[in-house]
Structures are given as C-alpha cells and as structure tokens.
Design a protein around this motif. Structure first.
Motif, PDB file in Angstrom:
ATOM      1  N   HIS A  65       0.830  -1.218   0.000  1.00  0.00           N
ATOM      2  CA  HIS A  65       0.000   0.000   0.000  1.00  0.00           C
ATOM      3  C   HIS A  65       0.856   1.256   0.000  1.00  0.00           C
ATOM      4  CE1 HIS A  65       0.520   1.374   4.198  1.00  0.00           C
ATOM      5  NE2 HIS A  65       0.604   0.097   4.505  1.00  0.00           N
ATOM      6  N   SER A  66       2.148   1.131   0.339  1.00  0.00           N
ATOM      7  CA  SER A  66       3.008   2.312   0.249  1.00  0.00           C
ATOM      8  C   SER A  66       4.463   1.886   0.263  1.00  0.00           C
ATOM      9  CB  SER A  66       2.750   3.292   1.406  1.00  0.00           C
ATOM     10  OG  SER A  66       3.187   2.736   2.642  1.00  0.00           O
ATOM     11  N   LEU A  67       5.296   2.751  -0.327  1.00  0.00           N
ATOM     12  CA  LEU A  67       6.745   2.568  -0.250  1.00  0.00           C
ATOM     13  C   LEU A  67       7.399   3.936  -0.140  1.00  0.00           C
ATOM     14  CD1 LEU A  67       8.291   3.338  -3.198  1.00  0.00           C
ATOM     15  CD2 LEU A  67       7.139   1.237  -3.887  1.00  0.00           C
ATOM     16  N   HIS A  68       8.519   3.956   0.559  1.00  0.00           N
ATOM     17  CA  HIS A  68       9.294   5.179   0.755  1.00  0.00           C
ATOM     18  C   HIS A  68      10.760   4.822   0.557  1.00  0.00           C
ATOM     19  CE1 HIS A  68       5.794   7.288   2.634  1.00  0.00           C
ATOM     20  NE2 HIS A  68       5.483   6.037   2.917  1.00  0.00           N
ATOM     21  N   SER A  69      11.481   5.609  -0.220  1.00  0.00           N
ATOM     22  CA  SER A  69      12.829   5.196  -0.584  1.00  0.00           C
ATOM     23  C   SER A  69      13.763   6.380  -0.773  1.00  0.00           C
ATOM     24  CB  SER A  69      12.787   4.369  -1.877  1.00  0.00           C
ATOM     25  OG  SER A  69      12.273   5.141  -2.952  1.00  0.00           O
ATOM     26  N   TYR A  70      15.077   6.066  -0.709  1.00  0.00           N
ATOM     27  CA  TYR A  70      16.120   7.056  -0.954  1.00  0.00           C
ATOM     28  C   TYR A  70      17.128   6.502  -1.954  1.00  0.00           C
ATOM     29  CZ  TYR A  70      14.650  10.182   2.791  1.00  0.00           C
ATOM     30  OH  TYR A  70      13.934  11.058   3.550  1.00  0.00           O
ATOM     31  N   PHE A  71      17.501   7.341  -2.908  1.00  0.00           N
ATOM     32  CA  PHE A  71      18.574   7.021  -3.841  1.00  0.00           C
ATOM     33  C   PHE A  71      19.879   7.520  -3.205  1.00  0.00           C
ATOM     34  CE2 PHE A  71      14.739   7.448  -6.371  1.00  0.00           C
ATOM     35  CZ  PHE A  71      14.780   6.295  -7.160  1.00  0.00           C
ATOM     36  N   LEU A  72      20.772   6.593  -2.866  1.00  0.00           N
ATOM     37  CA  LEU A  72      21.965   6.934  -2.108  1.00  0.00           C
ATOM     38  C   LEU A  72      23.185   7.176  -2.985  1.00  0.00           C
ATOM     39  CD1 LEU A  72      21.487   4.244   0.679  1.00  0.00           C
ATOM     40  CD2 LEU A  72      20.691   6.627   0.665  1.00  0.00           C
ATOM     41  N   ARG A  73      23.326   6.384  -4.041  1.00  0.00           N
ATOM     42  CA  ARG A  73      24.422   6.526  -4.998  1.00  0.00           C
ATOM     43  C   ARG A  73      23.900   6.165  -6.379  1.00  0.00           C
ATOM     44  NH1 ARG A  73      26.920   4.053  -0.530  1.00  0.00           N
ATOM     45  NH2 ARG A  73      28.813   5.110   0.245  1.00  0.00           N
ATOM     46  N   PRO A  74      24.511   6.711  -7.441  1.00  0.00           N
ATOM     47  CA  PRO A  74      24.124   6.265  -8.785  1.00  0.00           C
ATOM     48  C   PRO A  74      24.407   4.779  -8.955  1.00  0.00           C
ATOM     49  CG  PRO A  74      25.430   8.293  -8.883  1.00  0.00           C
ATOM     50  CD  PRO A  74      25.522   7.785  -7.481  1.00  0.00           C
ATOM     51  N   GLY A  75      23.489   4.057  -9.601  1.00  0.00           N
ATOM     52  CA  GLY A  75      23.685   2.639  -9.840  1.00  0.00           C
ATOM     53  C   GLY A  75      24.537   2.403 -11.075  1.00  0.00           C
ATOM     54  N   ASP A  76      25.456   1.446 -10.982  1.00  0.00           N
ATOM     55  CA  ASP A  76      26.323   1.086 -12.112  1.00  0.00           C
ATOM     56  C   ASP A  76      25.607   0.021 -12.946  1.00  0.00           C
ATOM     57  OD1 ASP A  76      28.230   0.139 -13.878  1.00  0.00           O
ATOM     58  OD2 ASP A  76      29.830   0.020 -12.388  1.00  0.00           O
ATOM     59  N   PRO A  77      25.257   0.306 -14.206  1.00  0.00           N
ATOM     60  CA  PRO A  77      24.498  -0.658 -15.014  1.00  0.00           C
ATOM     61  C   PRO A  77      25.288  -1.907 -15.390  1.00  0.00           C
ATOM     62  CG  PRO A  77      25.164   1.218 -16.351  1.00  0.00           C
ATOM     63  CD  PRO A  77      25.519   1.556 -14.938  1.00  0.00           C
ATOM     64  N   HIS A  78      26.592  -1.918 -15.148  1.00  0.00           N
ATOM     65  CA  HIS A  78      27.425  -3.066 -15.513  1.00  0.00           C
ATOM     66  C   HIS A  78      27.686  -3.989 -14.323  1.00  0.00           C
ATOM     67  CE1 HIS A  78      27.943  -0.965 -19.258  1.00  0.00           C
ATOM     68  NE2 HIS A  78      28.464   0.077 -18.630  1.00  0.00           N
ATOM     69  N   GLU A  79      27.132  -3.657 -13.161  1.00  0.00           N
ATOM     70  CA  GLU A  79      27.299  -4.471 -11.961  1.00  0.00           C
ATOM     71  C   GLU A  79      25.941  -5.007 -11.512  1.00  0.00           C
ATOM     72  OE1 GLU A  79      29.849  -5.390 -10.015  1.00  0.00           O
ATOM     73  OE2 GLU A  79      31.471  -4.319 -11.045  1.00  0.00           O
ATOM     74  N   GLU A  80      25.922  -6.248 -11.020  1.00  0.00           N
ATOM     75  CA  GLU A  80      24.691  -6.781 -10.461  1.00  0.00           C
ATOM     76  C   GLU A  80      24.301  -5.991  -9.212  1.00  0.00           C
ATOM     77  OE1 GLU A  80      25.512 -10.859  -9.454  1.00  0.00           O
ATOM     78  OE2 GLU A  80      26.282 -10.325  -7.467  1.00  0.00           O
ATOM     79  N   ILE A  81      23.017  -6.025  -8.897  1.00  0.00           N
ATOM     80  CA  ILE A  81      22.511  -5.338  -7.712  1.00  0.00           C
ATOM     81  C   ILE A  81      22.009  -6.395  -6.734  1.00  0.00           C
ATOM     82  CG2 ILE A  81      21.033  -3.496  -6.853  1.00  0.00           C
ATOM     83  CD1 ILE A  81      20.547  -2.696  -9.778  1.00  0.00           C
ATOM     84  N   ARG A  82      22.472  -6.335  -5.490  1.00  0.00           N
ATOM     85  CA  ARG A  82      22.055  -7.277  -4.457  1.00  0.00           C
ATOM     86  C   ARG A  82      21.045  -6.597  -3.546  1.00  0.00           C
ATOM     87  NH1 ARG A  82      27.234  -7.415  -5.347  1.00  0.00           N
ATOM     88  NH2 ARG A  82      27.761  -6.049  -3.591  1.00  0.00           N
ATOM     89  N   TYR A  83      19.888  -7.228  -3.405  1.00  0.00           N
ATOM     90  CA  TYR A  83      18.802  -6.670  -2.592  1.00  0.00           C
ATOM     91  C   TYR A  83      18.676  -7.478  -1.307  1.00  0.00           C
ATOM     92  CZ  TYR A  83      17.593  -4.112  -6.829  1.00  0.00           C
ATOM     93  OH  TYR A  83      17.636  -3.287  -7.936  1.00  0.00           O
ATOM     94  N   GLU A  84      18.996  -6.842  -0.182  1.00  0.00           N
ATOM     95  CA  GLU A  84      18.919  -7.483   1.123  1.00  0.00           C
ATOM     96  C   GLU A  84      17.623  -7.056   1.809  1.00  0.00           C
ATOM     97  OE1 GLU A  84      22.397  -6.103   3.097  1.00  0.00           O
ATOM     98  OE2 GLU A  84      23.789  -7.189   1.784  1.00  0.00           O
ATOM     99  N   VAL A  85      16.776  -8.021   2.145  1.00  0.00           N
ATOM    100  CA  VAL A  85      15.461  -7.747   2.718  1.00  0.00           C
ATOM    101  C   VAL A  85      15.490  -7.976   4.224  1.00  0.00           C
ATOM    102  CG1 VAL A  85      13.005  -8.277   2.643  1.00  0.00           C
ATOM    103  CG2 VAL A  85      14.390  -8.476   0.556  1.00  0.00           C
ATOM    104  N   ASP A  86      14.996  -7.013   4.969  1.00  0.00           N
ATOM    105  CA  ASP A  86      14.862  -7.114   6.426  1.00  0.00           C
ATOM    106  C   ASP A  86      13.366  -7.166   6.753  1.00  0.00           C
ATOM    107  OD1 ASP A  86      15.042  -6.991   9.154  1.00  0.00           O
ATOM    108  OD2 ASP A  86      15.880  -4.963   9.239  1.00  0.00           O
TER     109      ASP A  86
END
Length: 294
Positions: A65-86
């Motif tokens: 029903h809602s999400l709130h987020s911050y962009f902390l650094r530019p993402g590198d399109p040549h590197e995989e992104i790891r999503y850690e869920v708490d």
C-alpha cells in the motif's frame, strides 16, 4: 521472483526479465540491468526491483500500500545489484519490509538505494474518496515518445533508452521553451506497459513503480521551460508511492505531475495516477536535484 506466465515476448517480457530476481540466499535477491549505453541505472528500475524483492518475502494475500525510498548513490548498469530484505514487522494485518540495494565499487560493498515498503491484507473502508481525473483527450490521438524525440533530436536520448517497454502519449510538449505558469503548471502523460503482463497484482504494482519515476522530476523544470537535455541535469533523491487501488500497468493510465516548491537546487514533485476509467489508483512524491551545467 514474479511469474512471467502469460507473457510471450517483446517489451512486456523484457520488463518481466528486469523484475525476475534471482534468489541467492535467505532474503537475498539479485537483479540485473538490461544492456544500455547509459552511465547510471534508471531509478525506477532499482525501485521496482527492490519492491519485487520485498514482495517475495510477503504473503500473496498482502498487497503493497506504500513505499518510501532514498537514492543513495548512482547505480552502475554493468554491476549486479544485491537486494537485502529485512523483515521488520509481521502484524495481524500489516507487514513491513526494509530493502537495501548494494553494489561492488572498487572492491567495496556499498549501498546505492534503500526502500521501506508496507503491505496490508486490507479491511472494510470507513471512508472513501479520491481526486477526480482531469478532463483530457484519450491517448489514441496524442503524439508518442518517438514523435516527441523526432521534433527535438538529441534532446533526451536517455528517456528513449529507458522507456522502450513503456508506451507514452503526451498531452503537451515536454521541451516547450515557454515556462508553465500558475494555475496551469501540471504536466500530463498517458502511459502503459507495451504488451501483456501476468494477472498478478504484485507485478502491476512493481511495473507502476518503474513507470512512476518517468517524467516526475520534469515537473520541477516546467516553470522555467525547455525540459531536459539542455543546460540542466537532474537526479532523484527520494521517491514515495501510495497504492490506493489495484490497477493494470499494461492498460492506459494517466500520470499528472506538478511541483509545488523548489529551492536550494532541489524540486519537490507530486504525481497522481488514474486508470483510463477515471479511478484514482496511486499518488507519488519525489524530491530531486536540479543542477545547471553552466
């Protein structure tokens, strides 16, 4: 993690590949970026993947029903992104998840994005109201992104690159050099994912999250005119999305954006989303950085 059943090929399938995260371990998911010439990852992609990771840890009967987020650094399109869920909370009717997206930079593990999303089983409404959809022409007769770019060659190739999976119909020229002045400061676009997505509410919520980062920060430039690709650059700082009602992202929806305030190099932008039948389905907010190249 989302099902791709019902999707065959084309842009919708491409978007599903972006959302199809790999599970690497308990509450750990990995996402990839499609081949691109861009120097950084489109923010809507990271937000949509982070939401997908959170959804994978929540019961299917609880919708975001809602999400709130911050962009902390530019993402590198040549590197995989790891999503850690708490798994922050598991209540009787609400579940809360925090997701941190990480990449490797010069051998170090760094956070590039952080999201908190809340999910609900729903309950009986005591009060219901919503904003009416503006009276605007339907999408069929309006110019698309290709026509807009053709009229302004080289102005915003990035939009062309990151939105191939999304059809767009513009109610006004995003590169109009004339400033938009009150009370006519809102900018409106019709969107839909190209092709057919699965009949899965979680998939459509993630797809809307992807699209919601398109055109939003542009509202901050509307009062000076000219749009992106000239002497200004922008970057999203944060992003929030409230899902009022279920919707299909592969059917036309109207996205209206506006900016009530801008100062100190930052613009606050709000967005409202209506399905084609006039149902108010979502609200969006974002603060972004706008800098001069001069």
């Amino acid at each position: 993690m989302s099902s791709s059943a019902g999707v065959t090929s084309g842009p919708a399938a491409d978007l599903m590949e972006v959302l199809a995260l790999e599970e690497r371990g308990p509450d750990l998911y990995v996402g990839l970026t499609p081949a691109t010439t861009l120097q950084r990852i489109f923010g809507g992609q990271v937000a949509a993947q982070a939401l997908t990771a959170a959804q994978a840890t929540v019961s299917a009967d609880r919708a975001v029903h809602s999400l709130h987020s911050y962009f902390l650094r530019p993402g590198d399109p040549h590197e995989e992104i790891r999503y850690e869920v708490d798994r922050i909370r598991e209540g009787r009717t609400f579940s809360t998840r925090r997701v941190v997206a990480r990449q490797t930079r010069k051998g170090a593990d760094v956070a590039i994005f952080a999201l908190t999303a809340d999910f609900t089983a729903g309950e009986r409404a005591v009060v219901e109201h919503s904003l009416p959809m503006p009276e605007v022409p339907g999408p069929e007769s309006l110019p698309g992104l290709a026509e807009v770019i053709a009229a302004h060659p080289g102005r915003d190739d990035a939009s062309n690159a990151i939105s191939r999976a999304v059809e767009q119909r513009y109610l006004s020229d995003p590169y109009d050099p004339e400033p938009r002045l009150p009370p006519d400061t809102a900018f409106r676009v019709w969107f839909r994912v190209t092709g057919r997505l699965p009949d899965d509410e979680a998939v459509h919520a993630a797809a809307l999250t992807f699209v919601s980062d398109l055109t939003l920060l542009s509202a901050g430039l509307a009062r000076v005119g000219g749009g992106w690709g000239g002497s200004t650059v922008g970057a999203s700082l944060d992003h929030a999305l409230w899902f009022h009602r279920p919707m299909r992202a592969d059917e036309w929806f109207l996205y209206e954006t506006d900016s009530p305030a801008a100062a100190s190099g930052r613009a606050l932008c709000f967005g409202q989303v209506w399905s084609a039948d006039g149902t108010h389905v979502a609200s969006v907010a974002q603060e972004g950085l706008i800098r001069s190249l001069g």
